[in-house]
Design an enzyme around this catalytic site. Structure first.
Site, PDB file in Angstrom:
ATOM      1  N   PHE A   1       7.553  -8.706   4.105  1.00 19.82           N
ATOM      2  CA  PHE A   1       8.023  -6.971   4.463  1.00 19.82           C
ATOM      3  C   PHE A   1       7.765  -6.898   6.014  1.00 19.82           C
ATOM      4  CE2 PHE A   1       3.022  -6.844   4.114  1.00 19.82           C
ATOM      5  CZ  PHE A   1       2.967  -5.320   5.006  1.00 19.82           C
TER       6      PHE A   1
ATOM      7  N   CYS B   1       0.758  -1.032  -0.451  1.00 22.67           N
ATOM      8  CA  CYS B   1       0.363  -0.056   0.088  1.00 22.67           C
ATOM      9  C   CYS B   1       0.687   1.337  -0.183  1.00 22.67           C
ATOM     10  CB  CYS B   1      -1.544  -0.114   1.075  1.00 22.67           C
ATOM     11  SG  CYS B   1      -2.589  -1.328   0.851  1.00 22.67           S
TER      12      CYS B   1
END
Length: 414
Positions: free
Chosen positions: A334, A272
């Site tokens: 991540f 995002c």
């Protein structure tokens, strides 16, 4: 019985619909996707995504009022409310390349809804989309010749991967944007009634469409900005002998600032932050606000700088060469509690080390070897396109071995 259909069985659609099914036993929820393998995984014991607590929720509802199907058109036609959570990747070519969102998948979803619908529907934007997407979608849907009425709502998700189920159980806020018309208010209320079955009324915010669309981009930009701010400070700390952990702890004690998102790191990743900021930059440029665009661009630049700086420090600490040296990489996703590798800083770090001919041994219990090899050979932004449009057999990187044990990875590492 209210019927909900969600197009897109990914990180947003799957968990969100599972929790709606759990909390609203009287609502029938179907998640549809054109990827048969993904739907098969949702119907199996090995779900396609890892998220703490997700397994239990899916197992409790699946087959009762939660269903996963690849028969997209049938379930869209039967639904009262259609959530759309398809990918909105960053464009790689054409107008706005590298910044603007690619709405190909969104548009084809909207056209399909218009084609198969036989009754009025509420269509809910769940994907992160650029401001004014709803307007374009509305045009596609309302120009049907069947006299069917559609209401478009924006209901952005504010989930953090790794805590998505808890975020859905106890959201800070649920945001619903709609048209400021009687029909619009009615549609907003219908969606509000769903969430109100477990979310306190005062935490359900209603706005106009554009405010809802922009709030999501703004929230992610503010969060990413905090990370870039502390990472910029970390460079100064290293240059002056200060300890960034102590500095961020002291700063975070200020109640106006608070401690969250102030941990210095190799940079932010995930699907995002970068995408949404690039999108924000593009929208600012299109609206004649170059100074504002430039301001937000810096958040990404500092993030890239931090990743490069890290690689350079590793190489510098090893007599300026890592050629043929073994480097262990513990963790590739991540962040913790997820198997998601989209935009993970690990990719840039590994590529940087591989560029200097290092040998990498990578360990991550939630990420497959195929995914790691794919990530290290893919072009920027390709990851966000559906799997069948990605390179099928990515060339494997010979200098990379993926191991299933942390000790194995670190054995004989330089």
């Amino acid at each position: 019985m209210v019927k909900i259909c969600c197009i897109g069985a990914g990180y947003v659609g799957g968990p969100t619909m599972a929790v709606i099914a759990l909390k609203c036993p009287k609502v029938e929820v179907v998640v549809v996707d054109i990827s048969v393998s993904r739907i098969t995984a949702w119907n199996s014991d090995q779900l396609p995504i890892y998220e703490p607590g997700l397994d239990d929720v899916v197992k409790e509802c699946r087959g009762r009022n939660l269903f996963f199907s690849s028969d997209v058109e049938k379930h869209v036609a039967e639904a009262d409310i259609v959530f759309v959570s398809v990918n909105t990747p960053t464009k790689t070519r054409g107008l706005g390349a590298g910044k603007a969102a690619d709405l190909t998948y969104w548009e084809s979803a909207a056209r399909m809804i218009a084609d198969v619908s036989k009754s009025d529907k509420i269509v809910v934007e769940k994907s992160t989309v650029p401001v004014k997407t709803a307007e374009a979608i509305e045009k596609i849907l309302t120009h049907n010749t069947k006299g069917i009425k559609y209401q478009i709502l924006s209901n952005p998700e504010f989930l953090a991967e790794g805590t998505a189920i808890q975020d859905l159980f106890h959201p800070d806020r649920v945001l619903i944007g709609g048209r400021e018309t009687p029909e619009g208010h009615k549609a907003v209320q219908a969606l509000k009634d769903i969430y109100a079955q477990w979310v306190p009324e005062e935490q359900i915010l209603t706005t106009n469409l554009w405010s809802a669309e922009l709030s999501k981009l703004a929230a992610n930009a503010f969060l990413a900005q905090r990370i870039s701010s502390v990472n910029a400070m970390s460079a100064l700390c290293e240059a002056t002998g200060a300890d960034v952990t102590q500095v961020s702890y002291a700063v975070g004690k200020d109640t106006r600032i608070g401690p969250k998102f102030l941990n210095a790191s190799v940079g932010f990743g995930g699907s995002c932050f970068q995408k949404d900021i690039l999108n924000l930059v593009y929208i600012c440029e299109c609206n004649g606000l170059p100074e504002v665009a430039e301001y937000w661009k810096q958040v990404i630049k500092i993030n890239d700088y931090q990743k490069n700086r890290f690689v350079n420090r590793v190489v510098a600490s090893m007599f300026n060469t890592v050629s043929n040296k073994k480097i262990a990489v513990l963790g590739f996703a991540f962040k913790k509690d997820t198997g998601d590798t989209r935009e993970t800083p690990a990719i840039d770090v590994c590529k940087g080390l591989l560029g200097d001919k290092a040998r990498l041994s990578i360990y991550d219990p939630q990420v497959t070897e195929d995914q790691i090899q794919r990530d290290l050979t893919m072009n920027k932004f390709d990851w966000d396109h559906p799997i069948h449009l990605q390179p099928t057999s990515p060339t494997t990187v010979k200098q990379v071995s993926v191991v299933w044990d942390a000790y194995e990875a670190t054995k004989d590492a330089h």
